[in-house]
Design an enzyme around this catalytic site. Structure first.
Site, short mmCIF file in Angstrom:
data_model
loop_
_atom_site.label_atom_id
_atom_site.label_comp_id
_atom_site.label_asym_id
_atom_site.label_seq_id
_atom_site.Cartn_x
_atom_site.Cartn_y
_atom_site.Cartn_z
N LYS A 120 0.85 -1.19 0.00
CA LYS A 120 0.00 0.00 0.00
C LYS A 120 0.88 1.24 0.00
CE LYS A 120 -3.95 1.98 2.53
NZ LYS A 120 -4.83 1.80 3.71
N SER A 196 -9.59 1.71 2.78
CA SER A 196 -8.73 2.48 1.90
C SER A 196 -7.67 1.63 1.20
CB SER A 196 -8.03 3.58 2.71
OG SER A 196 -7.21 3.01 3.73
N SER A 220 -9.96 -0.77 6.87
CA SER A 220 -9.27 -0.70 5.59
C SER A 220 -8.42 -1.90 5.21
CB SER A 220 -8.42 0.56 5.53
OG SER A 220 -9.24 1.70 5.56
#
Length: 534
Positions: A120, A196, A220
């Protein structure tokens, strides 16, 4: 030929060519007779154990493996508009060759030798752009890895690519950033992968890498994992370091694995768990980390286990198909040997869950940016806002965080070990578990399927925000099946503090006893079977 058909044709061509080590990459001139007879190794749904076996048998090399994954990203990510990857690592192949040389010399594989990792974009990656999804950070490459990234690289993993994310991790609903646009759900491009960490989820689900790293402030890791038929571990607050990760609310933030199997997620956890002086919260992990987590991978781990059903998290606007999957999951848990205690109640649950959030982004992001030094393009939340370089949908969030920042006191807006409201909430949850002698509580990760792209009002049913972020307890999601239009759903297990060994045992047994994980049909030609519509 009409241009709009070119991506489809290219993807079909890629489907035939870009899955196998032997078909794609350079094959060594000299191979043993035994190796020549073996079936070519395919990356589709491959596990860490599969990859290491292929290395040992000589049916794949690290260079071939990395080349194959890079070709899959090129073949599918942009041509299909999945848009999960911000950038690939230009040094990945060079690292792969080094790992091949190491293995040739030592005949030893590191724990995660040549495991391609999707990271990420809020994890610092040394020499590789890190932006937290923001154009305000474009071009910034930190000089040091985040703690978890370094630990994984030391274990032999390769940072293959940086994944798209909801900008600054603000949205649990969608994965949209100003640096890369919107990521779609690989199971159906008309739907979202949640946020996210949706870029990591979509990429791992699509077999663009072996495992991924996400972050979870409220949803997330678990939400995107649930939406893409992945396993997602939100671990106990304090078990893993957040050092070198751009924070949202550091008091709640956890970084951890997103994978296609419980076993692979467990192998990642085993490397990243433990004390880091740069993250004082990990002091609580001392004495809580077992020699290894793999010992808890027990196919019979549900036999005699006591599982509580938290019906309070199935009552708000439940979808009938998701609830049908949940009821089937309960049946499966019983079939696999668990004692299921239905309708567990937590005393004062509704009041304890209220007012648990604190707006501490301004404080946390300013500290993070300051620590990056003079080369960072923006050094404060104020400068981020002044730059105007952010996606429009987070404008109100940024301004709210700037004007309404909560102060961090001695007993409020702090971590799960000192904030009195958080402690009270956890004590109530654990008291309910103790009263019934429960190993875990279960509930649907989301009580609704993924929302359609562009439908911000379609965000319903997110259960991940309610307990674990505030109490600090671990919560794992595993695939539970498929609903409308091949959209995945997840089952969440909530455990006690530092109860990862128990959750690994339970989720692994459930996964092995149900085998719900399937790759996205558009990348394999095989569609998972949805439940019957009521």
């Amino acid at each position: 030929m009409r241009p709009r058909f070119l991506p489809v044709i290219y993807s079909l061509f890629a489907l035939l060519l870009f899955n196998s080590c032997a078909k794609l990459a350079h094959t060594p001139a000299k191979q043993s007779a035994a190796a020549k007879k073996k079936t070519p190794f395919s990356v589709q749904e491959a596990t860490i154990a599969d990859i290491h076996k292929a290395f040992e048998e000589g049916t794949c090399t690290c260079e071939q493996l990395v080349t194959t994954y890079l070709h899959r990203i090129k073949a599918y990510d942009q041509p299909t508009r999945l848009n999960s990857i911000i950038l690939t690592n230009p040094n990945a192949l060079a690292t792969a060759r080094q790992l091949d040389q190491e293995y040739a010399q030592t005949k030893q594989l590191r724990k995660l030798h040549c495991i391609p990792l999707i990271v990420k974009d809020n994890y610092n990656t040394a020499g590789l752009q890190t932006t937290a999804g923001s154009l305000a950070m474009k071009g910034f490459a930190p000089d040091r890895d985040a703690y978890q990234v370094k630990a994984l690289k030391d274990a032999g993993a390769i940072v293959l690519a940086k994944a798209n994310m909801a900008e600054w991790a603000f949205s649990p609903k969608v994965t949209i950033s100003s640096i890369a646009g919107e990521t779609l759900n690989p199971y159906n491009l008309a739907f979202v992968p949640a946020g996210s960490s949706g870029g990591t989820a979509a990429a791992v689900a699509a077999n663009f890498g072996m495992v991924g790293l996400g972050t979870d402030t409220g949803n997330s890791i678990r939400g995107p994992s649930s939406h893409t038929a992945l396993v997602g571990f939100r671990t106990t607050l304090g078990l893993t370091s957040r050092s070198g990760i751009a924070p949202l609310y550091l008091r709640n933030d956890v970084g951890g694995p997103m994978a296609r199997t419980v076993e692979d997620a467990t192998k990642v956890l085993e490397v990243i768990a433990g004390y880091d002086p740069a993250d004082p919260l990990t002091e609580h992990s001392r004495g809580e980390v077992p020699e290894n987590y793999r010992q808890f991978l027990d196919r019979n781990g549900l036999k005699g286990a006591r599982i509580g059903v938290l019906r309070a998290l199935t009552e708000a606007t439940p979808d009938t198909q998701v609830m049908a999957l949940f009821e089937q999951a309960i049946t499966d848990l019983r079939r696999l040997g668990a004692v299921v205690v239905d309708s567990v109640e937590i005393k004062d649950f509704d009041s304890l869950r209220e007012n648990q959030w604190c707006a501490v982004f301004r404080h946390d992001i300013n500290q993070y940016l300051f620590a990056l030094g003079d080369s960072v393009p923006v050094s404060s939340l104020e400068e981020i806002i002044a730059s105007g370089k952010y996606a429009p949908y987070i404008a109100d969030d940024l301004k709210y965080q700037y004007t309404q920042a909560d102060a961090v006191g001695e007993t409020i807006c702090t971590d799960a070990y000192t904030d009195l409201k958080r402690i009270s909430f956890r004590e109530a949850v654990e008291a309910a578990m103790d009263a019934q002698q429960l190993d875990a509580l279960i509930y649907p990760t989301w009580t609704n399927p993924p929302a359609r792209v562009g439908d911000m009002e379609g965000y319903k049913g997110d259960n991940s925000q309610v307990i674990a972020p505030h109490t600090g307890q671990p919560a794992f999601t595993v695939p539970m099946g498929y609903t409308y239009e091949n959209l995945p759903a997840g089952l969440q297990f909530l455990g006690r503090m530092f109860g990862e060994p128990t959750l690994i045992r339970l989720t692994y047994a459930y996964e092995q006893g149900t085998k719900h994980r399937r790759p996205p049909a558009r990348l394999t030609g095989k569609a998972p079977k949805p439940v019957t519509k009521n």
